[in-house]
Write an enzyme that holds these catalytic residues in place. Sequence first.
Site, short mmCIF file in Angstrom:
data_model
loop_
_atom_site.label_atom_id
_atom_site.label_comp_id
_atom_site.label_asym_id
_atom_site.label_seq_id
_atom_site.Cartn_x
_atom_site.Cartn_y
_atom_site.Cartn_z
N SER A 91 -6.17 -4.32 -0.13
CA SER A 91 -6.61 -5.67 -0.47
C SER A 91 -6.81 -6.49 0.80
O SER A 91 -7.60 -6.13 1.66
CB SER A 91 -5.62 -6.31 -1.46
OG SER A 91 -6.18 -7.46 -2.05
N ASP A 123 -11.33 -2.85 -11.03
CA ASP A 123 -10.55 -3.84 -10.28
C ASP A 123 -10.95 -5.25 -10.69
O ASP A 123 -12.07 -5.67 -10.45
CB ASP A 123 -10.79 -3.63 -8.77
CG ASP A 123 -9.86 -4.43 -7.89
OD1 ASP A 123 -9.40 -5.51 -8.31
OD2 ASP A 123 -9.58 -3.98 -6.77
N HIS A 128 -6.65 -3.02 -9.61
CA HIS A 128 -6.30 -3.44 -8.25
C HIS A 128 -4.97 -2.80 -7.91
O HIS A 128 -3.92 -3.45 -7.90
CB HIS A 128 -6.24 -4.97 -8.16
CG HIS A 128 -6.26 -5.49 -6.76
ND1 HIS A 128 -7.34 -5.34 -5.93
CD2 HIS A 128 -5.33 -6.16 -6.05
CE1 HIS A 128 -7.07 -5.89 -4.77
NE2 HIS A 128 -5.85 -6.40 -4.81
#
Length: 166
Positions: free
Chosen positions: A55, A110, A144
């Site tokens: 991320s 995601d 995610h």
Amino acid sequence: MNMAMPSWFDIFGLSPDAPEDEPGIKQATENVKALIDQEVKNGIPSNRIIVGGFSQGGALSLYTALTTHQKLAGVLALSCWLPLRTTFPQGTISGVNKEIPVLQCHGDCDPLVPLLIGSLTVEKLKSMINPANLTFKTYSGMMHSSCIEEMMDVKQFIDKHLPPVD
């Protein structure tokens, strides 16, 4: 997004046209470059260092690799994006990392960093580094997060680009 949490820089949004925390991104990049410099001073050649993250950490790793003067072994960019991508000059980057190997991974489900953002990132990277050194993998059903298949791909990338030294 105005939430108090540990982070490298502030995130105002993740749409392609969202404003970005340029001073925060650049300061965080300098912090990572200082970590790399410290490892080099400790005897680790920079070409034996892979930067990577998930991320925001992956975003910072990409930006650092494309702006550092240290030749790096590679980048692991997981569920992330390229920060300040609109301010990079068009065409291949100059410097020591234009041939850097990159493994960019993204889940196709995601909800935080949509696959579209990952796809835009890989397209920008193809214009900046040797596309032959860029691998973009997507994982079906992954949100995610991470999965075993992704971690196996990460291991294979590390094994390939950081072979054991005698």
